[in-house]
Write a protein that holds these residues in place. Structure first.
Motif, mmCIF file in Angstrom:
data_model
loop_
_atom_site.group_PDB
_atom_site.id
_atom_site.type_symbol
_atom_site.label_atom_id
_atom_site.label_comp_id
_atom_site.label_asym_id
_atom_site.label_seq_id
_atom_site.Cartn_x
_atom_site.Cartn_y
_atom_site.Cartn_z
ATOM 1 N N LEU A 139 0.836 -1.195 0.000
ATOM 2 C CA LEU A 139 0.000 0.000 0.000
ATOM 3 C C LEU A 139 0.871 1.244 0.000
ATOM 4 C CD1 LEU A 139 -2.723 -1.207 2.524
ATOM 5 C CD2 LEU A 139 -2.876 -1.104 0.032
ATOM 6 N N PRO A 140 0.348 2.378 -0.496
ATOM 7 C CA PRO A 140 1.187 3.568 -0.670
ATOM 8 C C PRO A 140 1.868 4.068 0.600
ATOM 9 C CG PRO A 140 -0.877 3.790 -1.873
ATOM 10 C CD PRO A 140 -1.004 2.552 -1.044
ATOM 11 N N VAL A 141 1.201 4.040 1.738
ATOM 12 C CA VAL A 141 1.759 4.634 2.948
ATOM 13 C C VAL A 141 2.414 3.595 3.852
ATOM 14 C CG1 VAL A 141 1.233 5.950 5.039
ATOM 15 C CG2 VAL A 141 0.127 6.539 2.879
ATOM 16 N N ILE A 142 1.743 2.452 4.041
ATOM 17 C CA ILE A 142 2.233 1.482 5.024
ATOM 18 C C ILE A 142 2.926 0.285 4.382
ATOM 19 C CG2 ILE A 142 0.555 2.134 6.757
ATOM 20 C CD1 ILE A 142 -1.100 -0.304 5.979
ATOM 21 N N GLY A 143 3.091 0.298 3.073
ATOM 22 C CA GLY A 143 3.824 -0.766 2.401
ATOM 23 C C GLY A 143 3.194 -2.129 2.614
ATOM 24 N N SER A 144 4.007 -3.106 3.010
ATOM 25 C CA SER A 144 3.542 -4.497 3.151
ATOM 26 C C SER A 144 3.066 -4.831 4.551
ATOM 27 C CB SER A 144 4.692 -5.452 2.781
ATOM 28 O OG SER A 144 5.074 -5.290 1.436
ATOM 29 N N LEU A 145 2.859 -3.829 5.393
ATOM 30 C CA LEU A 145 2.531 -4.085 6.795
ATOM 31 C C LEU A 145 1.315 -4.986 6.952
ATOM 32 C CD1 LEU A 145 3.019 -3.568 9.799
ATOM 33 C CD2 LEU A 145 1.602 -1.514 9.594
ATOM 34 N N LEU A 146 0.205 -4.649 6.279
ATOM 35 C CA LEU A 146 -1.012 -5.448 6.431
ATOM 36 C C LEU A 146 -0.831 -6.847 5.862
ATOM 37 C CD1 LEU A 146 -3.910 -2.906 5.700
ATOM 38 C CD2 LEU A 146 -3.084 -3.749 7.905
ATOM 39 N N ASP A 147 -0.159 -6.959 4.723
ATOM 40 C CA ASP A 147 0.083 -8.285 4.137
ATOM 41 C C ASP A 147 0.854 -9.176 5.099
ATOM 42 O OD1 ASP A 147 -1.223 -7.723 1.789
ATOM 43 O OD2 ASP A 147 0.592 -7.096 0.725
ATOM 44 N N LEU A 148 1.876 -8.618 5.746
ATOM 45 C CA LEU A 148 2.702 -9.408 6.654
ATOM 46 C C LEU A 148 1.945 -9.784 7.916
ATOM 47 C CD1 LEU A 148 6.112 -7.527 6.291
ATOM 48 C CD2 LEU A 148 5.490 -9.747 5.332
ATOM 49 N N GLN A 149 1.121 -8.880 8.407
ATOM 50 C CA GLN A 149 0.384 -9.171 9.637
ATOM 51 C C GLN A 149 -0.796 -10.109 9.391
ATOM 52 O OE1 GLN A 149 -0.539 -5.333 11.438
ATOM 53 N NE2 GLN A 149 1.344 -5.417 12.642
ATOM 54 N N ARG A 150 -1.441 -9.983 8.235
ATOM 55 C CA ARG A 150 -2.620 -10.801 7.966
ATOM 56 C C ARG A 150 -2.277 -12.185 7.428
ATOM 57 N NH1 ARG A 150 -6.269 -6.249 4.738
ATOM 58 N NH2 ARG A 150 -6.932 -5.042 6.574
ATOM 59 N N ASP A 151 -1.323 -12.265 6.508
ATOM 60 C CA ASP A 151 -1.019 -13.552 5.876
ATOM 61 C C ASP A 151 0.387 -13.497 5.309
ATOM 62 O OD1 ASP A 151 -0.954 -15.969 4.604
ATOM 63 O OD2 ASP A 151 -2.758 -15.673 3.414
ATOM 64 N N ASP A 206 14.026 -14.153 -6.288
ATOM 65 C CA ASP A 206 14.518 -14.893 -5.134
ATOM 66 C C ASP A 206 15.072 -14.033 -4.010
ATOM 67 O OD1 ASP A 206 13.796 -17.345 -6.122
ATOM 68 O OD2 ASP A 206 15.708 -17.691 -7.141
ATOM 69 N N VAL A 207 15.222 -12.737 -4.212
ATOM 70 C CA VAL A 207 15.558 -11.805 -3.133
ATOM 71 C C VAL A 207 14.596 -10.627 -3.253
ATOM 72 C CG1 VAL A 207 17.325 -10.359 -2.056
ATOM 73 C CG2 VAL A 207 17.984 -12.494 -3.185
ATOM 74 N N VAL A 208 13.808 -10.391 -2.222
ATOM 75 C CA VAL A 208 12.764 -9.373 -2.269
ATOM 76 C C VAL A 208 12.833 -8.535 -0.991
ATOM 77 C CG1 VAL A 208 10.288 -8.911 -2.468
ATOM 78 C CG2 VAL A 208 11.291 -10.890 -3.643
ATOM 79 N N ARG A 209 12.685 -7.228 -1.163
ATOM 80 C CA ARG A 209 12.688 -6.306 -0.027
ATOM 81 C C ARG A 209 11.246 -5.986 0.364
ATOM 82 N NH1 ARG A 209 13.550 -0.337 0.378
ATOM 83 N NH2 ARG A 209 13.263 -0.356 -1.875
ATOM 84 N N PHE A 210 10.929 -6.160 1.640
ATOM 85 C CA PHE A 210 9.619 -5.812 2.173
ATOM 86 C C PHE A 210 9.762 -4.567 3.042
ATOM 87 C CE2 PHE A 210 9.510 -10.296 1.343
ATOM 88 C CZ PHE A 210 8.231 -10.565 0.908
ATOM 89 N N VAL A 211 8.878 -3.590 2.815
ATOM 90 C CA VAL A 211 8.858 -2.364 3.606
ATOM 91 C C VAL A 211 7.534 -2.321 4.347
ATOM 92 C CG1 VAL A 211 8.956 0.148 3.554
ATOM 93 C CG2 VAL A 211 10.323 -1.179 1.938
ATOM 94 N N ALA A 212 7.600 -2.186 5.680
ATOM 95 C CA ALA A 212 6.383 -2.237 6.489
ATOM 96 C C ALA A 212 6.337 -1.042 7.426
ATOM 97 C CB ALA A 212 6.335 -3.535 7.300
ATOM 98 N N GLY A 213 5.220 -0.305 7.360
ATOM 99 C CA GLY A 213 5.028 0.823 8.259
ATOM 100 C C GLY A 213 5.068 2.151 7.535
ATOM 101 N N PRO A 214 4.555 3.201 8.167
ATOM 102 C CA PRO A 214 4.523 4.532 7.549
ATOM 103 C C PRO A 214 5.905 5.169 7.536
ATOM 104 C CG PRO A 214 3.692 4.636 9.794
ATOM 105 C CD PRO A 214 3.928 3.190 9.505
ATOM 106 N N PRO A 215 6.086 6.224 6.719
ATOM 107 C CA PRO A 215 7.392 6.902 6.666
ATOM 108 C C PRO A 215 7.843 7.348 8.055
ATOM 109 C CG PRO A 215 5.953 7.670 4.900
ATOM 110 C CD PRO A 215 5.110 6.806 5.787
ATOM 111 N N GLY A 216 9.123 7.153 8.316
ATOM 112 C CA GLY A 216 9.678 7.503 9.614
ATOM 113 C C GLY A 216 9.621 6.381 10.625
#
Length: 468
Positions: free
Chosen positions: A12-24, A38-48
């Motif tokens: 998602l635009p603001v929180i990235g993968s946060l909901l995906d990681l928490q839900r499933d 085979d190498v992927v970066r996950f960003v979770a949470g709002p800026p800062g």
């Protein structure tokens, strides 16, 4: 270093993968590998407040992180720090000199010869569990519930001797609280201090306190009632130690007596932390493997028939022992395939301590990194039709043709699970005893899953058992 930064998982635009990681998180990892490699970066949470995770999904990448480049990947990422705060600093979470010292002291207790002395206890508990199934309404059981009870009683009896039922009830009540709490904090970009009196903190603190009180009480009882001896790691089956009962040493007695050539011993708090880790990890992971192996056999009558024919041919009506394991290759294949599809540790975390190139991508120093048996065990480069149940994937020829880390349910490298043989022995013995007594028919063909400290089912896994 010429490697490029890994692609980012869609979010998602603001929180990235946060909901995906928490839900499933399990499906989020699979989807990321399919879409980005085979190498992927996950960003979770709002800026800062963002947290970054690097997922490594290839067998070659997993081998690098866990084994060949393990010095660059420490076991102190965000998730393991939460695990350490929840269940102490035992072998699962300790680091550096503390880990090496603990491993040196504990390793003699997990040799194949020592673990094989527990086979009779494992069979006793499996047989007792099956006797209880006779009274199940309609002979319908929940495989997860029954396997958890079986492995809890087994590891409790091996750890604590006669103090089984109290330990089983305390763990059954408190471990799910600790597991859910640790998972939520492990993926959260911001966590409140544990000492703040929030409802979640208070529930987790109470669960942790009750588990520690249980371990302390039993350790103290053993200290008061067992005479000290000065055995130093005698590895003979049935060798005498302070923990012996009826010629078989319970693990708590062995831990209390463990020493090296210099006389170094585990402290009381270290013994407690080891006991708690063995109790939690030793029951939950094996229960997952046994439950899903039985579930898969119940869903695949041909495989069940083949496994039963092998058990009948090798054992007849006698109960199995450690010496029979090598004569039960198909049952072992079933177990390995169940552990491929349902690895008890679906993700294994690390923290990069130096910039490292993995599969052509730069993983920066300080990054949270995880490898994922859940994804690698389904990777189309190593597994044809990966969701299909096929025990013959684990024929000797098929195993030899795959990369070493295409299948790694016990982790790997210098931090590989010390209880591998314990778990495999207990699981094969339990499956064989079940197949001797019952035919299995699946009722629940699918089950929802989530990731905690271990793989968690979020619904029942019911099966009808029919006496042979």
């Amino acid at each position: 270093m010429t490697a490029v930064l890994a692609p980012s998982a869609a979010g998602l635009p603001v929180i990235g993968s946060l909901l995906d990681l928490q839900r499933d998180s399990l499906n989020a990892f699979l989807r990321a590998q399919r879409e980005h490699g085979d190498v992927v970066r996950f960003v979770a949470g709002p800026p800062g407040l963002r947290v970054e995770f690097y997922g490594v999904f290839s067998a070659e990448g997993a081998q690098q992180v866990l084994a060949s480049d393990s010095a660059n990947f420490r076991k102190d990422n965000k998730f393991y720090l939460e695990v350490r705060d929840s269940v102490g600093d035992g072998l699962l979470t300790s680091q550096d000199a503390d880990y090496l010292r603990q491993r040196r002291l504990v390793q003699p207790l997990f040799t194949r010869r020592r673990v094989d002395t527990y086979a009779a206890t494992m069979c006793d508990e499996a047989t007792a569990a099956l006797q209880r199934w006779h009274n199940a309404p309609g002979q319908v059981i929940d495989l997860l519930e029954e396997s958890t009870g079986l492995t809890l009683r087994t590891v409790s009896r091996i750890l604590f001797g006669a103090d089984v039922e109290a330990a089983v009830e305390v763990v059954r009540r408190n471990f799910p609280v600790i597991d859910d709490y640790t998972r939520q904090r492990g993926f959260a970009p911001v966590t409140l201090p544990r000492h703040w009196p929030t409802p979640g903190n208070r529930r987790a603190a109470a669960a942790r306190r009750e588990l520690y009180d249980l371990c302390d009480e039993i350790i103290e009882r053993r200290r008061l009632h067992q005479p000290a001896q000065d055995g130093h790691g005698d590895d003979r089956p049935g060798a005498g130690t302070a923990g012996d009962r009826d010629g078989v040493a319970d693990l708590l007695g062995l831990l209390a007596d463990a020493s090296d050539a210099d006389g170094d011993r585990l402290s009381a708090s270290e013994v407690r932390d080891q006991v708690l880790i063995f109790l939690l990890a030793g029951h939950e992971t094996t229960a997952t493997s046994v439950a899903f192996a039985l579930h898969l056999l119940a869903r695949h009558p041909d495989a069940q028939r083949t496994a039963r024919e092998e058990v009948d041919r090798v054992l007849g009506t006698r109960r199995p022992g450690a010496k029979d394991i090598d004569a039960l290759p198909y049952v072992t294949k079933v177990l390995k395939e169940a552990m491929r599809l349902y690895p008890a540790a679906p993700a294994i975390g690390r923290r990069a301590v130096a910039d490292t190139e993995v599969d052509g991508y730069r993983v920066p120093a300080g990054a949270n990194v995880f490898v994922s048996p859940w994804v690698t065990h389904r990777h189309p480069a190593y597994w044809d039709d990966p969701e299909r149940f096929d025990p013959e994937r684990f024929s000797p020829e098929a195993e030899a043709a795959r990369p070493r880390y295409a299948w790694y349910p016990f982790g790997g490298g210098p931090r590989a699970c010390i209880g591998q043989h314990f778990s495999m022995l207990e699981s094969v013995l339990a499956l064989s005893i079940v197949l001797q007594a019952y035919e299995l028919t699946a009722i629940d063909t699918d089950v929802a899953l989530s990731q905690g400290i271990t793989l968690q089912a979020t619904g029942p896994l019911r099966c009808r058992v029919t006496t042979r």
